[in-house]
Design a protein around this motif. Structure first.
Motif, PDB file in Angstrom:
ATOM      1  N   ARG A  83       0.834  -1.206   0.000  1.00  0.00           N
ATOM      2  CA  ARG A  83       0.000   0.000   0.000  1.00  0.00           C
ATOM      3  C   ARG A  83       0.871   1.259   0.000  1.00  0.00           C
ATOM      4  O   ARG A  83       1.992   1.246   0.487  1.00  0.00           O
ATOM      5  N   PRO A  84       0.327   2.371  -0.499  1.00  0.00           N
ATOM      6  CA  PRO A  84       1.090   3.624  -0.478  1.00  0.00           C
ATOM      7  C   PRO A  84       1.218   4.177   0.943  1.00  0.00           C
ATOM      8  O   PRO A  84       0.342   3.968   1.782  1.00  0.00           O
ATOM      9  N   THR A  85       2.306   4.874   1.193  1.00  0.00           N
ATOM     10  CA  THR A  85       2.539   5.423   2.524  1.00  0.00           C
ATOM     11  C   THR A  85       1.641   6.616   2.796  1.00  0.00           C
ATOM     12  O   THR A  85       1.253   7.351   1.893  1.00  0.00           O
ATOM     13  N   VAL A  86       1.338   6.795   4.083  1.00  0.00           N
ATOM     14  CA  VAL A  86       0.552   7.922   4.541  1.00  0.00           C
ATOM     15  C   VAL A  86       1.385   8.770   5.490  1.00  0.00           C
ATOM     16  O   VAL A  86       1.438   9.985   5.378  1.00  0.00           O
ATOM     17  N   SER A  87       2.078   8.108   6.427  1.00  0.00           N
ATOM     18  CA  SER A  87       2.866   8.830   7.406  1.00  0.00           C
ATOM     19  C   SER A  87       4.022   7.974   7.892  1.00  0.00           C
ATOM     20  O   SER A  87       3.853   6.785   8.166  1.00  0.00           O
ATOM     21  N   LYS A  88       5.184   8.602   7.981  1.00  0.00           N
ATOM     22  CA  LYS A  88       6.390   7.994   8.532  1.00  0.00           C
ATOM     23  C   LYS A  88       6.730   6.649   7.909  1.00  0.00           C
ATOM     24  O   LYS A  88       7.206   5.730   8.568  1.00  0.00           O
ATOM     25  N   GLY A  89       6.465   6.492   6.616  1.00  0.00           N
ATOM     26  CA  GLY A  89       6.833   5.297   5.885  1.00  0.00           C
ATOM     27  C   GLY A  89       5.861   4.142   5.980  1.00  0.00           C
ATOM     28  O   GLY A  89       6.160   3.042   5.523  1.00  0.00           O
ATOM     29  N   PHE A  90       4.681   4.364   6.551  1.00  0.00           N
ATOM     30  CA  PHE A  90       3.696   3.305   6.705  1.00  0.00           C
ATOM     31  C   PHE A  90       2.369   3.701   6.070  1.00  0.00           C
ATOM     32  O   PHE A  90       2.029   4.884   5.998  1.00  0.00           O
ATOM     33  N   CYS A  91       1.597   2.702   5.632  1.00  0.00           N
ATOM     34  CA  CYS A  91       0.243   2.950   5.155  1.00  0.00           C
ATOM     35  C   CYS A  91      -0.628   3.295   6.368  1.00  0.00           C
ATOM     36  O   CYS A  91      -0.181   3.179   7.510  1.00  0.00           O
ATOM     37  N   SER A  92      -1.856   3.703   6.139  1.00  0.00           N
ATOM     38  CA  SER A  92      -2.700   4.138   7.255  1.00  0.00           C
ATOM     39  C   SER A  92      -2.937   3.024   8.266  1.00  0.00           C
ATOM     40  O   SER A  92      -2.896   3.251   9.478  1.00  0.00           O
TER      41      SER A  92
END
Length: 74
Positions: free
Chosen positions: A53-62
């Motif tokens: 999944r695409p990242t949302v914050s700090k290298g992680f997905c939601s």
């Protein structure tokens, strides 16, 4: 109590006849009706093992950011 001057918005006025949300949009974009989603310049995938999944914050997905954040707080 006075309401926001934007049609369909009934929130209380913060400044310049606008509610907090529309006033912030006006300050950021010059137009209280603009809605922009913040995105990174380069799409990245989640750092979690086997997650694409695409990242949302700090290298992680939601989903994985939420898990990491709640595990750290406990």
């Amino acid at each position: 109590m006075n309401e926001c001057k934007i049609e369909g918005c009934y929130k209380p006025i913060k400044a310049k006849g606008l509610c907090s949300m529309h006033h912030q949009r006006w300050r950021r974009h010059g137009d209280p009706l603009v809605t922009k989603v913040r995105q990174s310049l380069y799409p990245h995938t989640c750092q979690w093992l086997k997650c694409e999944r695409p990242t949302v914050s700090k290298g992680f997905c939601s989903k994985h950011y939420y898990i990491k954040r709640t595990l750290v707080l406990v």
